[in-house]
Design a protein around this motif. Sequence first.
Motif, PDB file in Angstrom:
ATOM      1  N   GLU A 179       0.821  -1.215   0.000  1.00  0.00           N
ATOM      2  CA  GLU A 179       0.000   0.000   0.000  1.00  0.00           C
ATOM      3  C   GLU A 179       0.854   1.264   0.000  1.00  0.00           C
ATOM      4  N   LEU A 180       2.078   1.162   0.497  1.00  0.00           N
ATOM      5  CA  LEU A 180       2.954   2.331   0.553  1.00  0.00           C
ATOM      6  C   LEU A 180       3.359   2.820  -0.833  1.00  0.00           C
ATOM      7  N   GLN A 181       2.979   2.100  -1.877  1.00  0.00           N
ATOM      8  CA  GLN A 181       3.188   2.588  -3.243  1.00  0.00           C
ATOM      9  C   GLN A 181       2.191   3.689  -3.590  1.00  0.00           C
ATOM     10  N   GLU A 182       1.180   3.865  -2.737  1.00  0.00           N
ATOM     11  CA  GLU A 182       0.198   4.937  -2.938  1.00  0.00           C
ATOM     12  C   GLU A 182       0.752   6.250  -2.373  1.00  0.00           C
ATOM     13  N   GLY A 183       0.747   7.281  -3.188  1.00  0.00           N
ATOM     14  CA  GLY A 183       1.271   8.563  -2.748  1.00  0.00           C
ATOM     15  C   GLY A 183       0.525   9.168  -1.581  1.00  0.00           C
ATOM     16  N   LEU A 184      -0.769   8.814  -1.434  1.00  0.00           N
ATOM     17  CA  LEU A 184      -1.576   9.385  -0.362  1.00  0.00           C
ATOM     18  C   LEU A 184      -1.017   9.029   1.013  1.00  0.00           C
ATOM     19  N   CYS A 185      -0.372   7.874   1.124  1.00  0.00           N
ATOM     20  CA  CYS A 185       0.226   7.490   2.408  1.00  0.00           C
ATOM     21  C   CYS A 185       1.271   8.514   2.834  1.00  0.00           C
ATOM     22  N   TRP A 186       2.111   8.914   1.887  1.00  0.00           N
ATOM     23  CA  TRP A 186       3.199   9.835   2.199  1.00  0.00           C
ATOM     24  C   TRP A 186       2.706  11.274   2.306  1.00  0.00           C
ATOM     25  N   GLU A 187       1.682  11.627   1.547  1.00  0.00           N
ATOM     26  CA  GLU A 187       1.083  12.957   1.705  1.00  0.00           C
ATOM     27  C   GLU A 187       0.505  13.109   3.109  1.00  0.00           C
ATOM     28  N   THR A 188      -0.113  12.031   3.600  1.00  0.00           N
ATOM     29  CA  THR A 188      -0.664  12.069   4.958  1.00  0.00           C
ATOM     30  C   THR A 188       0.451  12.163   5.989  1.00  0.00           C
ATOM     31  N   ALA A 189       1.546  11.430   5.771  1.00  0.00           N
ATOM     32  CA  ALA A 189       2.678  11.497   6.700  1.00  0.00           C
ATOM     33  C   ALA A 189       3.197  12.928   6.802  1.00  0.00           C
TER      34      ALA A 189
ATOM     35  N   LEU B 190      10.966  -1.294  -1.010  1.00  0.00           N
ATOM     36  CA  LEU B 190      10.840  -0.283   0.041  1.00  0.00           C
ATOM     37  C   LEU B 190      12.171  -0.131   0.764  1.00  0.00           C
ATOM     38  N   ARG B 191      13.161   0.388   0.070  1.00  0.00           N
ATOM     39  CA  ARG B 191      14.476   0.557   0.667  1.00  0.00           C
ATOM     40  C   ARG B 191      14.448   1.667   1.712  1.00  0.00           C
ATOM     41  N   ASN B 192      15.210   1.446   2.781  1.00  0.00           N
ATOM     42  CA  ASN B 192      15.364   2.466   3.833  1.00  0.00           C
ATOM     43  C   ASN B 192      14.029   2.928   4.399  1.00  0.00           C
ATOM     44  N   LEU B 193      13.138   1.983   4.651  1.00  0.00           N
ATOM     45  CA  LEU B 193      11.796   2.349   5.097  1.00  0.00           C
ATOM     46  C   LEU B 193      11.829   3.045   6.456  1.00  0.00           C
ATOM     47  N   ARG B 194      12.645   2.552   7.366  1.00  0.00           N
ATOM     48  CA  ARG B 194      12.765   3.224   8.669  1.00  0.00           C
ATOM     49  C   ARG B 194      13.196   4.679   8.480  1.00  0.00           C
ATOM     50  N   GLN B 195      14.204   4.894   7.655  1.00  0.00           N
ATOM     51  CA  GLN B 195      14.706   6.248   7.449  1.00  0.00           C
ATOM     52  C   GLN B 195      13.674   7.143   6.770  1.00  0.00           C
ATOM     53  N   ARG B 196      12.848   6.557   5.920  1.00  0.00           N
ATOM     54  CA  ARG B 196      11.798   7.352   5.256  1.00  0.00           C
ATOM     55  C   ARG B 196      10.827   7.908   6.296  1.00  0.00           C
ATOM     56  N   PHE B 197      10.358   7.031   7.184  1.00  0.00           N
ATOM     57  CA  PHE B 197       9.419   7.502   8.203  1.00  0.00           C
ATOM     58  C   PHE B 197      10.093   8.463   9.179  1.00  0.00           C
ATOM     59  N   GLU B 198      11.330   8.192   9.505  1.00  0.00           N
ATOM     60  CA  GLU B 198      12.044   9.107  10.395  1.00  0.00           C
ATOM     61  C   GLU B 198      12.194  10.481   9.760  1.00  0.00           C
ATOM     62  N   ALA B 199      12.365  10.528   8.443  1.00  0.00           N
ATOM     63  CA  ALA B 199      12.467  11.806   7.742  1.00  0.00           C
ATOM     64  C   ALA B 199      11.171  12.601   7.815  1.00  0.00           C
ATOM     65  N   PHE B 200      10.049  11.893   8.018  1.00  0.00           N
ATOM     66  CA  PHE B 200       8.758  12.566   8.182  1.00  0.00           C
ATOM     67  C   PHE B 200       8.455  12.851   9.652  1.00  0.00           C
ATOM     68  N   GLY B 201       9.434  12.637  10.514  1.00  0.00           N
ATOM     69  CA  GLY B 201       9.261  12.996  11.916  1.00  0.00           C
ATOM     70  C   GLY B 201       8.613  11.944  12.783  1.00  0.00           C
ATOM     71  N   PHE B 202       8.535  10.703  12.313  1.00  0.00           N
ATOM     72  CA  PHE B 202       7.917   9.632  13.085  1.00  0.00           C
ATOM     73  C   PHE B 202       8.928   8.960  14.012  1.00  0.00           C
ATOM     74  N   ALA B 203       8.448   8.518  15.160  1.00  0.00           N
ATOM     75  CA  ALA B 203       9.204   7.584  15.990  1.00  0.00           C
ATOM     76  C   ALA B 203       8.950   6.201  15.407  1.00  0.00           C
ATOM     77  N   VAL B 204       9.989   5.509  14.992  1.00  0.00           N
ATOM     78  CA  VAL B 204       9.830   4.242  14.276  1.00  0.00           C
ATOM     79  C   VAL B 204      10.169   3.066  15.185  1.00  0.00           C
ATOM     80  N   LYS B 205       9.272   2.077  15.187  1.00  0.00           N
ATOM     81  CA  LYS B 205       9.487   0.854  15.963  1.00  0.00           C
ATOM     82  C   LYS B 205       9.400  -0.328  15.007  1.00  0.00           C
ATOM     83  N   GLU B 206      10.403  -1.164  15.001  1.00  0.00           N
ATOM     84  CA  GLU B 206      10.392  -2.374  14.179  1.00  0.00           C
ATOM     85  C   GLU B 206      10.131  -3.579  15.078  1.00  0.00           C
TER      86      GLU B 206
END
Length: 266
Positions: free
Chosen positions: A148-158, A190-206
């Motif tokens: 689903e992360l291929q949808e741009g709306l996910c990242w626009e919302t982030a 989905l390379r560097n997925l943790r870093q992508r979310f961190e770039a949007f200001g999220f606290a990331v938990k794997e």
Amino acid sequence: MELAIDIQREEISLLVDKAKEARKLIIDMAASSTGCHIGGSLSAIDLLIGAYSKYVQDPNTLIILSKGHAAAALYAALHVYGIIKDNPADSYGKAGSLFTGHPNHKLSGIPFATGSLGHGIPYAAGWALAQKMKQTNGLGIVIGGDGELQEGLCWETAQIVQAQSITNFVYIVDCNGGQNDGYVHDISPLRNLRQRFEAFGFAVKEINGHHFEEILAAIEPDPDRPVAVLANTIKGKGVAAIEGNPEAHYVKIPEKLAHKWKVNLS
């Protein structure tokens, strides 16, 4: 301390039992006249069971399944928690049934119909923002998929979540590695997925998305940042014959096979 540990073990044991019961319901829905999206439903069910355990404790929690094609998992989770009384497997997919192939907002516990991928993310974020503006303690939890992360709306919302500092928001990604047409890494890695979310200001938990101790700890909000939970899961989890197989995205199976799968659930 020992009493607290015993209580936690009992809670985890109850969640494991609920998840097994829900998996049986999902298999039964795969044996319906229409079949169902069994692979992603089985990968997400533990996440849903964990999330609804929080809802039961605090009803001011909103849970949205954005990967709406896994509606069988959502119906199963709602039923084992008693939020939906009717057994969804009895009428799933039949003409006139409320148990449709994507979440039906006419059913208890489903605030929004989802199915168009990406749309559940802004639903949950918008609700969480409204709670923040009203100064309530409402927590918005959304469960999406890695494909689903291929949808741009996910990242626009982030981006909006970051801009509006929506800290009462938890975005769980069901990272099962598969989607309708194959493996995610073959289609849109989905390379560097943790870093992508961190770039949007999220606290990331794997986490391991099938371990309830990790799930319960991960869905706690962060006071300063929104939370992204990257839940590593197995498509078709619990049914050895289809685990990890993207071809099990959607199946229709005979009742005899469904019985065998239920008996041998792991």
